[in-house]
Design an enzyme around this catalytic site. Structure first.
Site, mmCIF file in Angstrom:
data_model
loop_
_atom_site.group_PDB
_atom_site.id
_atom_site.type_symbol
_atom_site.label_atom_id
_atom_site.label_comp_id
_atom_site.label_asym_id
_atom_site.label_seq_id
_atom_site.Cartn_x
_atom_site.Cartn_y
_atom_site.Cartn_z
ATOM 1 N N ASP A 1 3.799 23.959 -71.354
ATOM 2 C CA ASP A 1 3.959 25.041 -72.309
ATOM 3 C C ASP A 1 3.557 24.673 -73.743
ATOM 4 O OD1 ASP A 1 4.668 27.441 -73.435
ATOM 5 O OD2 ASP A 1 6.716 27.480 -72.723
ATOM 6 N N HIS B 1 -0.215 26.290 -73.608
ATOM 7 C CA HIS B 1 -0.869 26.871 -74.779
ATOM 8 C C HIS B 1 -1.411 25.664 -75.535
ATOM 9 C CE1 HIS B 1 1.441 30.456 -73.792
ATOM 10 N NE2 HIS B 1 2.537 29.738 -73.850
ATOM 11 N N ARG C 1 8.910 30.490 -83.445
ATOM 12 C CA ARG C 1 7.752 31.348 -83.230
ATOM 13 C C ARG C 1 7.014 31.631 -84.548
ATOM 14 N NH1 ARG C 1 7.984 37.452 -80.855
ATOM 15 N NH2 ARG C 1 8.982 37.716 -82.872
ATOM 16 N N GLU D 1 12.805 34.662 -70.736
ATOM 17 C CA GLU D 1 13.005 33.372 -71.401
ATOM 18 C C GLU D 1 14.188 33.442 -72.370
ATOM 19 O OE1 GLU D 1 9.663 32.034 -73.756
ATOM 20 O OE2 GLU D 1 10.526 30.052 -74.095
ATOM 21 N N HIS E 1 4.984 35.898 -69.171
ATOM 22 C CA HIS E 1 6.262 35.331 -69.608
ATOM 23 C C HIS E 1 7.352 36.365 -69.342
ATOM 24 C CE1 HIS E 1 3.890 33.241 -73.088
ATOM 25 N NE2 HIS E 1 4.345 32.249 -72.340
ATOM 26 N N HIS F 1 0.985 38.998 -71.941
ATOM 27 C CA HIS F 1 1.801 38.032 -72.672
ATOM 28 C C HIS F 1 3.277 38.140 -72.307
ATOM 29 C CE1 HIS F 1 4.188 36.228 -75.862
ATOM 30 N NE2 HIS F 1 3.191 35.370 -75.971
ATOM 31 N N TYR G 1 -4.001 33.422 -75.585
ATOM 32 C CA TYR G 1 -3.836 34.724 -76.257
ATOM 33 C C TYR G 1 -4.313 34.768 -77.711
ATOM 34 C CZ TYR G 1 0.555 32.541 -77.809
ATOM 35 O OH TYR G 1 1.487 31.685 -78.332
ATOM 36 N N HIS H 1 8.933 31.062 -66.855
ATOM 37 C CA HIS H 1 10.317 30.838 -67.333
ATOM 38 C C HIS H 1 11.380 31.386 -66.371
ATOM 39 C CE1 HIS H 1 8.693 29.158 -70.946
ATOM 40 N NE2 HIS H 1 8.173 30.299 -71.351
HETATM 41 ZN ZN LIG Z 1 4.303 30.073 -72.844
#
Ligand SMILES: [Zn+2]
Length: 418
Positions: free
Chosen positions: A314, A56, A82, A229, A226, A199, A121, A263
């Site tokens: 990542d 990303h 996040r 994770e 993903h 996503h 995204y 992941h």
């Molecule tokens: Zn990622």
């Protein structure tokens, strides 16, 4: 134009071979073999370029900024990280997206990555309305890659719920229409390939997963997501669908030989079996998973089932393929309480396995794009190492500073001493 490069050694996943030349023509490797003449590269070894299979790029902007606790977050984890990432995503526009992505991709080239898979995204304006060109941010990322000179697999990534408005599309049809347009645009962009992604299970509901899988299969495109994770994400999936994430992927037709699950940190035995049955791959992101406190990849279970494995940086807390590979093996050692875990059958060291994971191939071969790196054999980290130990010394004792140059399509896109 035809060029013959003659390094001190050519590296493959099994060793260092002297007296070999690599002949390039029109951006491809046309010959690899013994030569007497050519451009000498003294003090250099040539090796395949590393593939960064999960990025990303905009999160490069978080570097250093998230390494302290907020006073209101006594408990800091993936979920509080996040929130900081959402704040950064809110602030982007096409110009700043391109700048931050270009900085990130140039750093990747300096680290020895010659190709990157961008899981993209952030699609729309901050309020969720479309830009005049609905693919403006995707193109900003692609142009950043072209300016830097790195090969790009761009994955426009579906997002249906949660997150922030600019991530989301109203329906799978609206999303896929944008993907169609982007694919048409990319036809004239030699370094850019388009795939597609969802996503995550929390951001994309079941019916979208099936629709995306069908689209990817019909158009023979790479498909990423993903999964597994975080434990909380698995609990939420079980609550909503009565099954674990990778089981849901199997049920919706999402798993296939072009599918990569990013992941898989907490994948259980049944989920690993499903990945193996469908010949799907796993992309592990060791430095990010360590930074976020995610957990450890079930690496031995992946090796045992011969599940395809790749690495990604990542969130780019660090950009160093040697470090990703080393962490992959050392994490597996910590989990198992012994040494030399990722050793493929018939081999005695994890080095060949790890290099294949990093390069996504064994060696430079005729017919391949001329994507490779120059390793500086005079660097202190490898000086004095005998040739027979060179590849293991690189994986276990060196870092990105040994990369003297990165070539893509037969062009030196990065040169350390320029
Ligand atoms: Zn990622």
């Amino acid at each position: 134009m035809r060029r013959i490069l003659v390094p001190d050694f050519l590296l493959d996943s099994h060793g260092a071979v002297p007296n070999v030349g690599v002949t390039l023509e029109d951006g491809r490797i046309v010959e690899v073999g013994p030569v007497t003449e050519g451009e000498r590269l003294p003090g250099r070894a040539l090796a395949p370029g590393f593939v960064n299979d999960h990025s990303h790029a905009f999160q490069r902007g978080l570097r250093g900024r998230v390494e302290r606790r907020n006073s209101d977050h006594i408990h800091d984890d993936f979920w509080t990280w996040r929130e900081r990432m959402y704040e950064l995503s809110e602030s982007l526009d096409p110009d700043s997206m391109q700048r931050t992505a270009e900085r990130c991709y140039r750093e990747m080239l300096a680290a020895g990555y010659t190709s990157v898979t961008e899981f993209h995204y952030v699609h729309h304006k901050a309020d969720g309305t479309h830009y005049d060109d609905p693919n403006a941010l995707a193109k900003a990322v692609a142009e950043a890659a072209e300016n830097a000179g790195i090969r790009l697999l761009l994955l426009p990534t579906a997002y249906a719920r949660g997150g922030i408005p600019r991530f989301r599309d109203a329906s799978p049809e609206a999303f896929l229409e944008r993907v169609d347009t982007l694919r048409e645009w990319a036809v004239d962009h030699a370094l850019v390939e388009i795939g597609v992604a969802a996503h995550s299970m929390r951001a994309v509901p079941r019916d979208w997963l099936g629709r995306l899988a069908e689209y990817a299969r019909l158009n023979d495109m790479p498909l990423h997501i993903h999964a597994d994770e975080q434990l909380r994400e698995i609990e939420e999936c079980e609550k909503e669908y009565g099954m674990r994430p990778i089981k849901l992927l199997a049920e919706t037709g999402f798993l296939g030989f072009r599918t990569t699950v990013v992941h898989a940190t907490h994948a259980d035995e049944d989920e690993l079996n499903l990945l193996s049955e469908h010949n799907s791959g796993v992309c592990v992101c060791p430095t990010t998973e360590g930074n976020l406190g995610d957990g450890f990849l079930p690496a031995a279970g992946i090796l045992e089932r011969e599940i395809k494995l790749s690495v990604g940086s990542d969130q780019h807390a660090r950009l160093d393929p040697f470090e990703e590979l080393r962490e992959l093996e050392t994490n597996a050692r910590r989990l198992a309480g012994r040494r030399n875990i990722l050793v493929a059958e018939g081999e005695t060291s994890p080095t060949p396995y790890l290099l294949r994971v990093g390069w996504q191939r064994d060696r430079l071969e005729p017919g391949d794009p001329a994507d490779f790196v120059e390793i500086d054999l005079t660097h202190p980290e490898v000086s004095g190492v005998e040739p027979e130990y060179l590849i293991s010394a690189l994986v276990f004792g060196a870092g990105r500073d040994v990369v003297a140059a990165s070539w893509i399509n037969g062009i030196r896109a990065y040169r350390r001493d320029a």
